[in-house]
Design a protein around this motif. Structure first.
Motif, mmCIF file in Angstrom:
data_model
loop_
_atom_site.group_PDB
_atom_site.id
_atom_site.type_symbol
_atom_site.label_atom_id
_atom_site.label_comp_id
_atom_site.label_asym_id
_atom_site.label_seq_id
_atom_site.Cartn_x
_atom_site.Cartn_y
_atom_site.Cartn_z
ATOM 1 N N UNK A 175 3.521 15.760 7.449
ATOM 2 C CA UNK A 175 3.187 14.509 6.763
ATOM 3 C C UNK A 175 4.418 13.723 6.339
ATOM 4 N N UNK A 176 4.286 12.403 6.304
ATOM 5 C CA UNK A 176 5.328 11.531 5.738
ATOM 6 C C UNK A 176 4.659 10.559 4.777
ATOM 7 N N UNK A 177 5.363 10.263 3.693
ATOM 8 C CA UNK A 177 4.845 9.307 2.713
ATOM 9 C C UNK A 177 5.264 7.903 3.104
ATOM 10 N N UNK A 178 4.306 6.976 3.086
ATOM 11 C CA UNK A 178 4.605 5.576 3.356
ATOM 12 C C UNK A 178 4.401 4.774 2.071
ATOM 13 N N UNK A 219 0.847 -1.206 0.000
ATOM 14 C CA UNK A 219 0.000 0.000 0.000
ATOM 15 C C UNK A 219 0.874 1.245 0.000
ATOM 16 N N UNK A 220 0.317 2.339 -0.541
ATOM 17 C CA UNK A 220 0.946 3.660 -0.468
ATOM 18 C C UNK A 220 0.009 4.530 0.348
ATOM 19 N N UNK A 221 0.582 5.307 1.271
ATOM 20 C CA UNK A 221 -0.278 6.115 2.129
ATOM 21 C C UNK A 221 0.442 7.384 2.555
ATOM 22 N N UNK A 274 2.474 -5.984 3.072
ATOM 23 C CA UNK A 274 1.523 -5.048 3.679
ATOM 24 C C UNK A 274 2.074 -4.213 4.811
ATOM 25 N N UNK A 275 3.411 -4.136 4.951
ATOM 26 C CA UNK A 275 3.993 -3.287 5.994
ATOM 27 C C UNK A 275 4.347 -1.915 5.420
ATOM 28 N N UNK A 276 4.370 -0.893 6.291
ATOM 29 C CA UNK A 276 4.534 0.491 5.840
ATOM 30 C C UNK A 276 5.802 1.196 6.339
ATOM 31 N N UNK A 324 -1.185 2.723 10.365
ATOM 32 C CA UNK A 324 0.172 2.417 9.912
ATOM 33 C C UNK A 324 0.719 1.163 10.603
ATOM 34 N N UNK A 325 1.506 0.388 9.825
ATOM 35 C CA UNK A 325 2.092 -0.874 10.304
ATOM 36 C C UNK A 325 3.611 -0.778 10.218
ATOM 37 N N UNK A 326 4.248 -0.996 11.331
ATOM 38 C CA UNK A 326 5.694 -0.748 11.453
ATOM 39 C C UNK A 326 6.395 -2.053 11.833
#
Ligand code: GUN
Ligand code: ZN
Length: 390
Positions: free
Chosen positions: A36-39, A26-28, A272-274, A253-255
């Motif tokens: 903001x930060x892009x994931x 995913x992009x978020x 699926x991790x960000x 968010x998944x870290x």
């Protein structure tokens, strides 16, 4: 996707921008109190409130907008009084972007042989004067509140995944859930700082599922997967990440903690991790290593002594950019090699390049997800890294 989906909590907004149609990538956009930060994204580790070898301006120039500090290190030095007096770690280090702090327990257990864990917390001897100290969930939260990090991590009970003791693994998992409850109760600034839970449970997928259910029910603004990067086999690592991401809410968010090899980042994004962090890219720079799309190059090797190309051809970092752009002289491998044995400048340049590489890899991954060509991106990444295996 027809429209973007987003979710907000008091100090965080998570906006899902795109989902890969064939993998879980995913992009978020994650919006935190300092912007903001892009994931997906890689977070460099500034353990002691500085990224070794870089000024905050240089770190900023890599595009980094979220880096790590450590509660354990900052709690010992400069200590809570100084942190309170200066107004937190952003001010201490002159960093106006986001900070994430790890809670401290993992560092103590991994750095100090003498740490012992009880229900109360982690007991250890101060590395400064040898006096007995105790880090409880409440104390970790208090320190992280003084640090003022945008993302705070719960204190967790961490075992290496390869630990054979299933009874102790279950105790650590269940204790981490109880410690999360104590962290939530002790958190003084939930409107300004985000507390993330950490899923434990080793390589036992049922235990991971149980931990996911317990942690998700506590509804923290973000979720981490912990206990990995401890020498487990790659397929075990992948099974744990995939088992957890399957159960986690889509709009948080998944870290994955402690992950930093480029191939692990690329694979974890597909699962699926960000978010990811690791000391490896910056530590290995100090040993003369450049991380590149063709693998790790040790610039100390003699063959680079008369190599007048950039550290990595085509890299956009301030070291590799052609001369004339942005006022930088061209930096050659020969120059880095020449300095690598004694002068710290080689470590600075390689740190800058490696951080750029990691951030740019995630920027490219994000673009590929948005264009729905992530599988092709992964294939090209591995073809470049392992050309002989095709
Ligand atoms: N860093 C890498 N893995 C972990 C973990 O499981 N817990 C914490 N707190 N930090 C980590
Ligand atoms: Zn570079």
């Amino acid at each position: 996707m027809a429209s973007t989906m987003s979710a907000s909590s008091a100090a965080l907004t998570f906006e899902l921008v795109a989902k890969c149609s064939t993998t879980r990538a995913r992009a978020s956009i994650l919006t935190l109190p300092h912007g903001p930060v892009n994931l997906p994204m890689f977070m460099p580790v500034a353990t002691q409130a500085s990224l070794k070898g870089l000024t905050p301006e240089q770190l900023e120039a890599t595009g980094c907008r979220l880096c790590l500090n450590n509660t354990y290190h900052l709690g010992l030095k400069p200590g809570q009084e100084v942190l309170d007096a200066v107004g937190g770690a952003h001010k201490l280090q002159g960093w106006n972007h986001n900070l994430l702090t790890d809670s401290g327990g993992f560092q103590m257990v991994s750095l100090l042989k003498l740490a012992t864990i009880t229900e109360e917390g982690v007991r250890f001897l101060s590395p400064h004067d040898g006096s007995p100290m105790l880090l409880t969930p409440e104390h970790s939260m208090s320190l992280q509140n003084s640090i003022g990090s945008d993302i705070m991590m719960q204190l967790d009970d961490v075992l290496v995944t390869t630990s054979p003791d299933a009874v102790r693994m279950r105790e650590a998992m269940e204790r981490s859930v109880r410690w999360l409850d104590r962290c939530i109760a002790a958190h003084k600034n939930p409107d300004r700082q985000n507390l993330f839970c950490i899923i434990q449970g080793g390589l036992d997928l049922d235990m991971r599922r149980e931990c996911c259910r317990e942690m998700v029910a506590r509804d923290t603004p973000g979720i981490a997967i912990g206990g990995l990067s401890g020498g487990e086999a790659k397929d075990d690592f992948c099974k744990v990440v995939a088992t957890c991401t399957e159960l986690l809410p889509e709009l948080k968010p998944r870290y994955v903690m402690g992950i930093g090899y480029p191939e692990d980042l690329v694979v974890s994004v597909a699962l699926g991790a960000d978010m990811f962090d690791c000391v490896w890219p910056t530590r290995t720079a100090r040993f003369g290593n450049a991380v590149t799309k063709f693998g790790v190059l040790n610039i100390r090797r003699e063959k680079y002594a008369a190599d007048f190309g950039p550290i990595e051809e085509g890299c956009g970092c301030p070291c590799c950019r052609p001369a004339g752009e942005e006022g930088m002289m061209g930096i050659t491998r020969a120059f880095v090699h020449h300095n690598a044995a004694k002068e710290t400048v080689a470590a600075h340049l390689l740190t800058l390049h490696n951080v750029w590489y990691q951030l740019d890899l995630m920027r490219q991954a994000r673009e590929a997800i948005i264009a729905d060509r992530y599988p092709a991106f992964v294939r090209q990444f591995f073809e470049q890294l392992y050309p002989d295996r095709q």
